[in-house]
Design an enzyme around this catalytic site. Structure first.
Site, short mmCIF file in Angstrom:
data_model
loop_
_atom_site.label_atom_id
_atom_site.label_comp_id
_atom_site.label_asym_id
_atom_site.label_seq_id
_atom_site.Cartn_x
_atom_site.Cartn_y
_atom_site.Cartn_z
N HIS A 21 38.34 51.98 38.06
CA HIS A 21 38.64 53.07 37.55
C HIS A 21 39.30 54.16 38.67
O HIS A 21 40.57 54.84 38.36
CB HIS A 21 37.45 53.90 36.71
CG HIS A 21 38.03 54.94 36.01
ND1 HIS A 21 37.67 56.26 36.70
CD2 HIS A 21 38.29 55.11 35.03
CE1 HIS A 21 38.13 57.35 35.84
NE2 HIS A 21 38.53 56.74 34.76
N ARG A 41 48.52 48.31 25.03
CA ARG A 41 47.77 47.49 25.09
C ARG A 41 46.58 47.78 23.96
O ARG A 41 46.19 49.12 24.22
CB ARG A 41 47.10 47.00 26.49
CG ARG A 41 46.03 46.04 26.28
CD ARG A 41 45.53 45.71 27.89
NE ARG A 41 44.71 46.75 28.31
CZ ARG A 41 44.33 46.56 29.63
NH1 ARG A 41 44.39 45.67 30.40
NH2 ARG A 41 43.37 47.71 30.08
N GLU A 74 44.71 36.90 31.01
CA GLU A 74 43.73 37.32 31.91
C GLU A 74 42.58 36.32 32.38
O GLU A 74 41.78 36.42 33.20
CB GLU A 74 43.04 38.47 31.58
CG GLU A 74 43.82 39.96 31.57
CD GLU A 74 43.44 40.86 30.42
OE1 GLU A 74 43.36 42.22 31.03
OE2 GLU A 74 43.62 40.75 29.38
N GLY A 127 47.46 39.55 33.52
CA GLY A 127 46.55 40.55 34.02
C GLY A 127 45.80 40.10 35.23
O GLY A 127 44.57 39.27 35.16
N THR A 128 46.32 40.15 36.32
CA THR A 128 45.45 39.28 37.75
C THR A 128 44.31 40.19 38.09
O THR A 128 43.48 39.38 38.62
CB THR A 128 46.50 39.23 38.74
OG1 THR A 128 47.09 40.62 39.10
CG2 THR A 128 47.73 38.17 38.62
N ASP A 167 41.81 40.83 36.16
CA ASP A 167 40.74 39.76 35.49
C ASP A 167 41.01 38.31 35.87
O ASP A 167 40.19 37.59 36.09
CB ASP A 167 40.87 40.04 34.05
CG ASP A 167 39.98 41.44 33.75
OD1 ASP A 167 39.10 41.71 34.39
OD2 ASP A 167 40.53 42.22 32.77
N CYS A 187 51.21 42.47 34.98
CA CYS A 187 50.80 44.01 35.06
C CYS A 187 49.66 44.26 35.86
O CYS A 187 49.08 45.47 35.98
CB CYS A 187 50.74 44.77 33.72
SG CYS A 187 49.48 43.93 32.72
C1 PEP Z 1 44.46 43.24 34.48
O1 PEP Z 1 43.28 42.66 34.22
O2 PEP Z 1 45.06 42.84 35.50
C2 PEP Z 1 44.70 44.37 33.86
C3 PEP Z 1 45.99 44.86 34.21
O3 PEP Z 1 43.84 44.85 33.21
P1 PEP Z 1 42.61 45.82 33.35
O4 PEP Z 1 42.93 46.20 35.01
O5 PEP Z 1 42.81 46.96 32.61
O6 PEP Z 1 41.65 44.97 33.23
MG MG Z 2 42.24 43.06 32.51
#
Ligand code: PEP
Ligand code: MG
Length: 792
Positions: free
Chosen positions: A429, A571, A667, A689-690, A692, A739
């Site tokens: 965060h 999202r 992810e 979503g790298t 995860d 992303c």
């Molecule tokens: C990710 O998992 O790469 C992603 C962009 O989502 P978040 O960081 O919000 O889990």
């Molecule tokens: Mg993610």
């Protein structure tokens, strides 16, 4: 409760009124009788208890002769007199006596009761009259004004939880003005405001509010100025200016003209005229909009020599008064110059202490190391926050040190010069929000909250991940007064691979758009929801569904408006249960052993149809309003059945699912492996979503600093999954994007382009370097192909 308010209104036992004996609790001396109305010229910085922080700083500037837009303040004492004379004071406080702020229903009830008491109460005739007279004195005609709440102590909740108390813009006429004042007062009793005051230990009996009424300036040209050279401290005033509101220059939306004024020769030493393509102007009665600058104005010089000279003179006045070089915001309308704000330049140390002048040796002791999560270097005093309720003590320019930030801390994060955490990696965060705020951050230091001490002076290097002892002076960025950090790339390079940007907080939308990105590859709405400090479940159980939908709609709309005609992929909710815990309604969240593997993303929405329905309602309204660039992306999908189910639920909510853009995040390894099945089920795009994908492929908790060095986005297994999925998407002509944080690494971007990705969505601060990496790789591929052809 602890009493932190420096101005306590001591209870008078004879008549039970709180205002009758005003006492400064520090000295114990009686304060002077304060009138209901104070004009800016009468106000000094010591008057914070009567006019609040905002009022005091405007007054200070006006007092030294700077042309601040006309304003007067309805003092905190006037508010107190209103409470007493209208007879509601005791009733309001009685409704608080037994209030348990953790009881949401009771809190909402008390808040709306108190607010409506303030709104319905009759303002004393004398006070009404004084406000009317002051307003008339501002101008013979009804002047358009801004009516702003101003907290009466610097560490009051509205300072740290910005936006809790209201501001009303474009107010015209006596009736509207009087009711706006009363609405500002009422906003002191919003549920959130009461909650935080209680959490921070403020005694509600003593909390006051002042109201600033100020002429609204719709500037024709505006900008910023450094009163001395920001690096060398030479007597050179650097001014940047453009058309319309100053926001365009501050946010980096436009390349402004740049003027250098030499104070020694009193001459304009240099003029650089830019092509100013857009300007930000007022949008009717509320908000602003970006419009194209037409015709010859694009390349015309914004400021005349006389205006440059006059601005530099005002800058000098401010610098002399405050004793250090200032960063000033100015605006011009109808040939009149206004000074809107003045604050010390923070990119350099105090000029008088510069190395060589004081003979003081610079310390370069490294106290701590962590991961550089948001670039930039800043020095300041450490403030250690162990509990969100302590964020009230965070001041502008501090270094916020905490175990891990959470959404409750965002208002404090906005104020600080840098952020340091014990825990977390590049995707936590603190890292995500800091990058968007443009605030340097170092995460995962493990021991910052133990090693550092509150009040200690340190320097944070958010690029290298280092914390130095003391204030280290460093080469500041090139002497440009704007954009502030991570702003626009100078020239848009055209690439075949789209370069998009990630956004999490709507306030970052203008900065994000200023990068020239080809769209938004990820808008994380959970940050928007978490910022409301109530869980979606709270809105549902408290019959506030409409509020939830409206907040979501309005937040997304800000981002859509910043990217007209460009795709914006929003999202659906993806917040792990532990992030909801501190919010109102968070007590109902399940306790999970491993929230990262728990009830989040689409799996939670599919089991919580009401929560999903409300999100869809917000999307529907936006589509109806014509935002057909809005695409929806489902997070944490592991099986095509989940996509089919989500699509079915949207259809059930009345969405024409075949004609809107729906896609998925990749992810979980299963979705990379099963990408072909997803495509057959109708996804229009997929995005890696790298953050995860790496943790689920390698079994490395992305937030755990103990295993952070094993978190490898370029691990062969991760690359293998990505490569295969890209090839399948290419085969079916489905847009394939990324992303996750890995997309902000130029090396990874090169690899992705080589492997055929269709778009890359990166952080705001990384767009320029990613665009360059993409362009280089594309050119290399073309060149190599041509060479091979020639050789054949
Ligand atoms: C990710 O998992 O790469 C992603 C962009 O989502 P978040 O960081 O919000 O889990
Ligand atoms: Mg993610």
């Amino acid at each position: 409760m602890k009493d932190k308010n420096p101005c306590r209104l001591e209870k008078n036992t004879s008549d039970d009124n709180y205002y009758t004996k005003e006492v400064d609790i520090i000295s114990g001396a009686s304060m002077k009788e304060v009138p209901n109305i104070l004009w800016l010229e009468e106000i000094r910085k010591e008057d914070i208890p009567s006019v609040g922080g905002k009022g005091a700083s405007l007054g200070e500037m006006a007092s030294i002769g700077l042309p601040v837009p006309k304003a007067f303040v309805v003092t905190a004492q006037a508010f107190r007199r209103f409470l007493v004379e209208s007879g509601i004071e005791k009733k309001i406080f009685a409704s608080y006596e037994q209030l348990d702020v953790e009881n949401n229903e009771a809190l909402e009830k008390a808040a709306s009761g108190a607010k409506s008491m303030v709104l319905k109460a009759k303002m004393p005739a004398v006070l009404k009259d004084e406000i009317r007279k002051a307003y008339k004195k501002m101008s013979s005609e009804d002047l358009i004004v801004a009516v702003r709440s101003s907290a009466t102590a610097e560490d009051l909740p509205d300072a740290s939880f910005a936006g809790q108390q209201e501001t009303y813009l474009n107010i015209k006429g006596e009736t509207a003005l009087l009711s706006a004042v009363q609405m500002c007062w009422a906003s002191l009793y919003g549920a959130r405001a009461i909650y935080y005051r209680a959490k921070q230990g403020f005694d509600d009996h003593t909390v006051n509010i002042a109201v600033v009424i100020q002429q609204l300036v719709h500037s024709e040209k505006a900008g910023v100025m450094f009163t001395s050279h920001p690096i060398t401290g030479e007597p050179l005033t650097i001014i940047e200016g453009s058309w319309g509101l100053g926001e365009a220059v501050v946010s980096g939306t436009v390349s402004p003209d740049k003027y250098i004024f030499d104070q020694r020769s009193e001459r304009v030493a240099d003029v650089l005229i830019s092509n100013k393509k857009v300007e930000i102007i007022a949008d009717g009665d509320h908000g602003t909009k970006i419009v194209e600058v037409t015709g010859t104005r694009q390349d015309a010089q914004v400021l005349s020599d006389a205006e440059i000279k006059k601005l530099a003179m005002y800058g000098k006045i401010a610098e002399n008064h405050y004793g250090i070089p200032q960063d000033v915001e100015w605006s011009i309308v109808g040939g009149t110059i206004y000074i809107l704000q003045s604050r010390p330049i923070t990119t350099i140390g105090n000029r008088k202490e510069a190395k060589g002048m004081s003979g003081e040796k610079q310390s370069e002791t490294i106290l701590l190391k962590g991961q550089g999560a948001a670039p930039g270097i800043a020095s300041g005093r450490v403030v250690i926050i162990r509990d969100v309720k302590d964020t009230g003590s965070v001041k502008e320019g501090d270094i916020l040190v905490t175990r891990m930030t959470n959404p409750d801390m965002v208002p404090a994060m906005r104020k600080v010069a840098a952020i340091v955490t014990d825990e977390g990696g590049m995707t936590c965060h603190a890292a995500i929000v800091s990058r968007e705020l443009g605030t340097p951050a170092v995460v995962g230091t493990k021991t910052a909250t133990h090693v550092l001490k509150t009040g200690q002076m340190v320097t944070v290097d958010g690029e290298m991940g280092l914390i130095y002892e003391g204030e280290i002076r460093h080469a500041a960025p090139a002497p440009s007064a704007g954009p502030r950090q991570g702003g626009a790339a100078p020239e848009a390079i055209i690439t075949a691979t789209s370069v998009k940007v990630n956004v999490s907080i709507p306030e970052a939308a203008v900065r994000a758009a200023a990068t020239g990105a080809d769209g938004v590859g990820l808008l994380r709405i959970e940050h928007l929801i978490l910022g409301l400090n109530k869980t979606p479940g709270w809105f549902i159980t408290n019959n506030k569904e409409e509020d939830f939908v409206r907040e979501l709609h309005d937040g997304i709309k800000i981002v859509l408006d910043a990217f007209p005609g460009k795709p914006v992929w929003v999202r659906t909710l993806d917040a792990p249960t532990d992030e909801f815990r501190n919010m109102m309604g968070g007590e109902n969240e399940p306790h999970e052993h491993n929230p990262m593997l728990g009830w989040r993303g689409i799996r939670r929405d599919l089991q919580s149809p009401d929560q999903f329905r409300l999100q869809v309602e917000a999307f529907k309204r936006l589509w109806k309003e014509g935002y057909d660039n809005l695409g929806i992306m489902f997070p944490m999908v592991s099986h095509p059945d989940q996509f089919i189910a989500a699509k079915g639920m949207m259809k059930g909510c009345g969405v024409d699912v075949e004609n809107v853009t729906l896609g998925i995040m990749i992810e979980i390894p299963s979705s990379a492996i099963m990408i072909e099945e997803f495509i057959r089920c109708g996804i229009k795009f997929a995005s890696f979503g790298t953050n995860d994908l790496v943790q689920y492929t390698l079994a490395i908790d992305r937030n755990n600093e103990n295993v952070a060095d094993m978190y490898q986005p370029q691990h062969p297994a991760v690359l293998h999954l990505i490569h295969n999925a890209i090839q399948v998407c290419r085969e079916y002509n489905v847009e394939c994007s990324i992303c996750g944080q890995a997309g902000s690494d130029p090396k990874m971007a090169m690899w992705l382009v080589e492997h055929g990705i269709s778009s890359i969505s990166a952080n705001i601060d990384a767009i320029a370097k990613i665009r360059e990496a993409v362009a280089r790789t594309e050119k290399r591929i073309i060149l190599e192909a041509a060479r091979t052809r020639d050789a054949e």
